[in-house]
Design a protein around this motif. Structure first.
Motif, short mmCIF file in Angstrom:
data_model
loop_
_atom_site.label_atom_id
_atom_site.label_comp_id
_atom_site.label_asym_id
_atom_site.label_seq_id
_atom_site.Cartn_x
_atom_site.Cartn_y
_atom_site.Cartn_z
N VAL A 164 -3.93 40.61 -27.90
CA VAL A 164 -4.75 41.43 -27.02
C VAL A 164 -4.37 41.18 -25.57
O VAL A 164 -4.23 42.11 -24.76
CB VAL A 164 -6.23 41.14 -27.27
CG1 VAL A 164 -7.10 41.88 -26.25
CG2 VAL A 164 -6.62 41.50 -28.68
N GLN A 165 -4.16 39.90 -25.25
CA GLN A 165 -3.79 39.55 -23.88
C GLN A 165 -2.43 40.15 -23.51
O GLN A 165 -2.23 40.65 -22.40
CB GLN A 165 -3.74 38.02 -23.74
CG GLN A 165 -3.39 37.55 -22.34
CD GLN A 165 -3.33 36.03 -22.28
OE1 GLN A 165 -3.73 35.35 -23.21
NE2 GLN A 165 -2.82 35.49 -21.18
N ARG A 166 -1.51 40.14 -24.47
CA ARG A 166 -0.18 40.69 -24.21
C ARG A 166 -0.24 42.20 -23.99
O ARG A 166 0.43 42.73 -23.10
CB ARG A 166 0.73 40.36 -25.40
CG ARG A 166 2.12 40.91 -25.29
CD ARG A 166 2.92 40.51 -26.50
NE ARG A 166 4.18 41.20 -26.58
CZ ARG A 166 5.01 41.13 -27.61
NH1 ARG A 166 4.70 40.38 -28.65
NH2 ARG A 166 6.14 41.79 -27.61
N ALA A 167 -1.04 42.89 -24.81
CA ALA A 167 -1.17 44.35 -24.65
C ALA A 167 -1.78 44.68 -23.29
O ALA A 167 -1.37 45.63 -22.61
CB ALA A 167 -2.02 44.92 -25.77
N MET A 168 -2.77 43.87 -22.88
CA MET A 168 -3.39 44.09 -21.58
C MET A 168 -2.40 43.82 -20.46
O MET A 168 -2.33 44.56 -19.46
CB MET A 168 -4.62 43.18 -21.44
CG MET A 168 -5.43 43.41 -20.17
SD MET A 168 -6.86 42.30 -20.09
CE MET A 168 -7.73 42.79 -21.59
N LEU A 169 -1.58 42.77 -20.64
CA LEU A 169 -0.58 42.43 -19.63
C LEU A 169 0.43 43.57 -19.47
O LEU A 169 0.84 43.90 -18.35
CB LEU A 169 0.13 41.13 -20.03
CG LEU A 169 1.05 40.51 -18.98
CD1 LEU A 169 0.24 40.03 -17.79
CD2 LEU A 169 1.84 39.36 -19.58
N GLN A 170 0.83 44.16 -20.59
CA GLN A 170 1.77 45.27 -20.53
C GLN A 170 1.19 46.44 -19.73
O GLN A 170 1.87 47.02 -18.87
CB GLN A 170 2.11 45.74 -21.94
CG GLN A 170 2.99 46.99 -21.98
CD GLN A 170 3.15 47.51 -23.39
OE1 GLN A 170 2.87 46.81 -24.35
NE2 GLN A 170 3.56 48.75 -23.52
N ARG A 171 -0.07 46.78 -20.02
CA ARG A 171 -0.71 47.89 -19.32
C ARG A 171 -0.83 47.59 -17.83
O ARG A 171 -0.54 48.44 -16.97
CB ARG A 171 -2.06 48.16 -19.94
CG ARG A 171 -2.78 49.35 -19.33
CD ARG A 171 -4.07 49.69 -20.06
NE ARG A 171 -5.04 48.61 -20.00
CZ ARG A 171 -5.32 47.78 -21.01
NH1 ARG A 171 -4.70 47.93 -22.17
NH2 ARG A 171 -6.22 46.83 -20.89
#
Length: 715
Positions: free
Chosen positions: A457-464
């Motif tokens: 979840v943190q990685r997906a948020m970081l990408q966005r």
């Protein structure tokens, strides 16, 4: 009797005939005239001595000719002249007299037929008379001949169709036994001996091994109903397998009694092969023959349903080959494909027949293990045992095209039971576990940890947020100084930083991998290149910094872009920067991919004056032959060799060797990671002339212009 008969023929009426008519008796002449058959009588010399009215009509002969009692020769010539008889008249006469004499000798009638010029078909019969002479009778068989011609034409069409098409004709008797088979396929495939006298369901069919497989056909036959496209696989005498589609309808006689079936068979082998190919392409990996993503996901759904019914745990193993890209780049795609096929075969051999092995793409494999145990702990133990078996099978070196290749696996496992999770959830958990095994040192097996979900979840948020940061100008260009032997700054290495509005400064180790995996590295790299060129242009106006160089790190994705050279040229032109002040840094791994294309792009840029440096030298797979061909001006000693330089003789020896190699190749050397005065002095004593590290300065924002940097374009 003969005299009476002949004298009553047309053209030779006598008083006796008139007397008979007046007496109310029907004369022989009148009787013959009422017949629909033509009648002609010849004397022993072959002269026409009698005929009836039908002879004139059917033979279409003129009254004037027949009235003068012509010889048969004259009649034949007249018919030949009109086209009733085909051929040379003299030869026709020879045949006529031959048959006349033959009838006299044998006493048997001569029967023949011919078609007149007007299209009438006549059948003639000649008999010899006891007292000499002949009687010839003609019957109009035009309709019969036309019917026969139509029948022959229909038969010819039927045979042409069966010869030219993939269809063939068949007939069964009332018991379902083949009684007739015709067609090109029948002849070419030698089908008849295999089927004649046998019922279809009595001949082995691989696709219908059980009696119930024939139920649809037998039901139609028992109910005397037509059937269509009943497909049967046959192995013929040549040992090859063929597919036939049968269509038929019942046959009944004039009394409505069932007598059998008739229909067509069609060779549908090519279609079935095409369908099999399409299915293989749709559901199986073309390289390895394993299930592809679509097929594997279907199997996972089935496994979920099965585990929900039986209560047994199942497991999904996600496998990624470590360093496969390096092997692919170093030895070529052919060797890489060969290694993937070998890995696929080893996976098949390491699991049960009921387990499923798939390939998602690239070097990613998946294994589905079903019916492990009802107890979760025991199921986990079994899954771990199988995964370890897979790891040991895959880590063994493989000989591919004469090369010893080894690609160790990183394996992630997740357990599931029931249908509460989606297939993507299960795959995602196994994928996370696989990355956990890579983080643990690779060539390892790890189970999914729920805490890893938070990282996703943190990685997906970081990408966005990184995408937004690129758009909103949150990226900054820092620089770390590079100094000469007198510790004077002669340039900088550009380093990317991200100032997040909430998190503050985000470490590059967190966002750079995300950028590379999501493709954001391309627009980010382009922004870095443009900003670096603007910095160089600003430095050029400052006498203290005009001679400085600025090094920019390249990503593999950037270098592989077809327009990479043009993009660098445009960035320099737009900023007005001096190309000789720009250095582009490559890592050794970049050189393993399409070396010729890399060299061509580097030479094109070197022609503009741009310099190239090889970063992290000594940690990869550089070939000296490549170093000689590449337009490199600088090597950078990796910090791992500098860190223990004072305590590890091996690191010192490696650093000294790199310096000597660079000297022989006429290249500069930059020692990275110099953090102490002792390291600096030792390297300087070895002959190193350029240095970079915390001892000389930490990364800091490059001197900005009066205005703020140009925001990065949206990704």
């Amino acid at each position: 009797m003969t005299d009476d008969f002949t004298t009553t023929l047309p053209g030779m009426a006598s008083a006796a005939a008139d007397e008979a008519a007046r007496a109310g008796r029907l004369s022989v002449a009148e009787l013959l005239d009422h017949l629909q058959h033509a009648f002609v009588m010849l004397d022993p010399d072959g002269r026409v001595v009698g005929y009836n009215a039908s002879a004139l009509a059917l033979l279409e002969l003129p009254q004037e000719l027949m009235a003068r009692a012509p010889l048969i020769d004259e009649v034949v010539r007249w018919q030949a002249g009109r086209g009733d008889l085909k051929g040379d008249p003299q030869r026709l006469l020879q045949r006529v007299w031959h048959h006349l004499r033959a009838t006299q000798r044998s006493g048997q009638p001569h029967i023949y037929s011919h078609t007149t010029a007007s299209g009438r078909t006549l059948q003639g019969s000649t008999i010899a008379l006891p007292g000499g002479g002949w009687a010839r009778v003609y019957t109009d068989i035009t309709k019969h001949a036309q019917a026969l011609a139509a029948l022959r034409e229909s038969e010819a069409r039927f045979r042409s169709l069966t010869e030219l098409s993939a269809d063939w004709y068949w007939e069964w008797d009332a018991e379902g036994r083949y009684t007739r088979l015709e067609g090109r396929v029948v002849r070419e495939y030698a089908i008849a001996p295999l089927f004649i006298g046998r019922r279809p369901w009595d001949v082995p069919a691989p696709n219908r091994p059980h009696p119930e497989d024939w139920r649809a056909l037998l039901d139609a036959v028992e109910q005397r109903e037509p059937f269509r496209h009943f497909e049967v696989q046959r192995v013929l005498a040549n040992g090859r397998s063929y597919w036939f589609a049968l269509s038929g309808e019942p046959v009944f006689d004039a009394h409505s009694t069932f007598v059998g079936y008739r229909g067509i068979g069609r060779d549908v082998t090519a279609r079935k092969q095409a369908e099999a190919t399409i299915e293989r392409l749709a559901y199986y990996d073309g390289l390895t023959g394993l299930c592809n993503r679509r097929s594997f996901q279907d199997r996972v759904v089935q496994a979920q349903a099965s585990s929900a019914r039986g209560g047994q745990w199942a497991a999904l193993c996600f496998i990624d080959l470590d360093n496969f890209k390096d092997i692919n780049d170093a030895f070529g795609h052919t060797a890489g494909d060969g290694l993937l096929r070998e890995m696929a075969q080893r996976l098949r051999e390491s699991v049960r027949a009921e387990d499923t092995v798939g390939r998602l793409g690239g070097d990613e494999f998946v294994v589905l293990l079903e019916d492990l145990r009802e107890d979760e702990e025991q199921a986990a133990w079994r899954a771990q045992h199988v995964a370890e078996k897979l790891r040991q099978a895959l880590e063994r070196p493989a000989v591919i095209d004469g090369n010893d290749l080894q690609a160790t696996p990183s394996i992630g496992i997740t357990l599931f039971r029931g249908q509460s999770d989606t297939v993507e959830d299960i795959l995602g958990r196994a994928d996370l576990a696989m990355y956990h095994s890579k983080a643990a040192g690779r060539n390892a097996v790890r189970f999914f940890d729920p805490a890893m979900q938070a990282l996703v979840v943190q990685r997906a948020m970081l990408q966005r947020e990184l995408r937004h940061g690129l758009r909103d100008g949150e990226l900054l260009l820092f620089g770390q100084p590079i100094v000469d032997v007198r510790a004077q700054i002669c340039g900088h290495e550009a380093l990317l930083r991200w100032r997040h509005p909430v998190r503050g400064m985000v470490p590059p180790a967190e966002f750079i991998p995300v950028a590379e995996q999501t493709g954001l590295i391309l627009p980010i790299g382009q922004w870095v290149l443009r900003e670096a060129c603007r910095v160089l242009a600003r430095w050029a106006a400052d006498p203290l910094r005009a001679g400085w160089t600025l090094a920019v790190n390249l990503s593999a994705s950037q270098l592989r872009q077809p327009d990479f050279v043009d993009s660098v040229r445009q960035a320099l032109h737009a900023a007005g920067a001096d190309p000789s002040r720009l250095k582009l840094e490559l890592t050794e791994s970049l050189l393993l991919h399409d070396v010729e294309d890399t060299i061509a792009k580097m030479e094109a840029l070197a022609g503009l004056g741009i310099q190239f440096a090889l970063d992290d030298f000594g940690t990869g797979y550089s070939s000296l032959s490549y170093l000689k061909r590449l337009p490199l001006t600088q090597l950078k000693i990796d910090r791992s060799f500098v860190r223990d330089l004072l305590t590890d003789p091996n690191d010192a020896a490696i650093a000294r060797t790199i310096l000597q190699l660079a000297q022989s190749l006429e290249m500069e050397v930059v020692a990275e990671g110099v953090e102490t005065a002792g390291q600096y002095e030792v390297l300087r004593a070895m002959g190193c002339r350029l240095f970079q590290g915390y001892h000389f300065g930490r990364p800091a924002p490059l001197e900005p212009a009066a205005s703020s940097p140009e925001p990065a374009p949206p990704a």
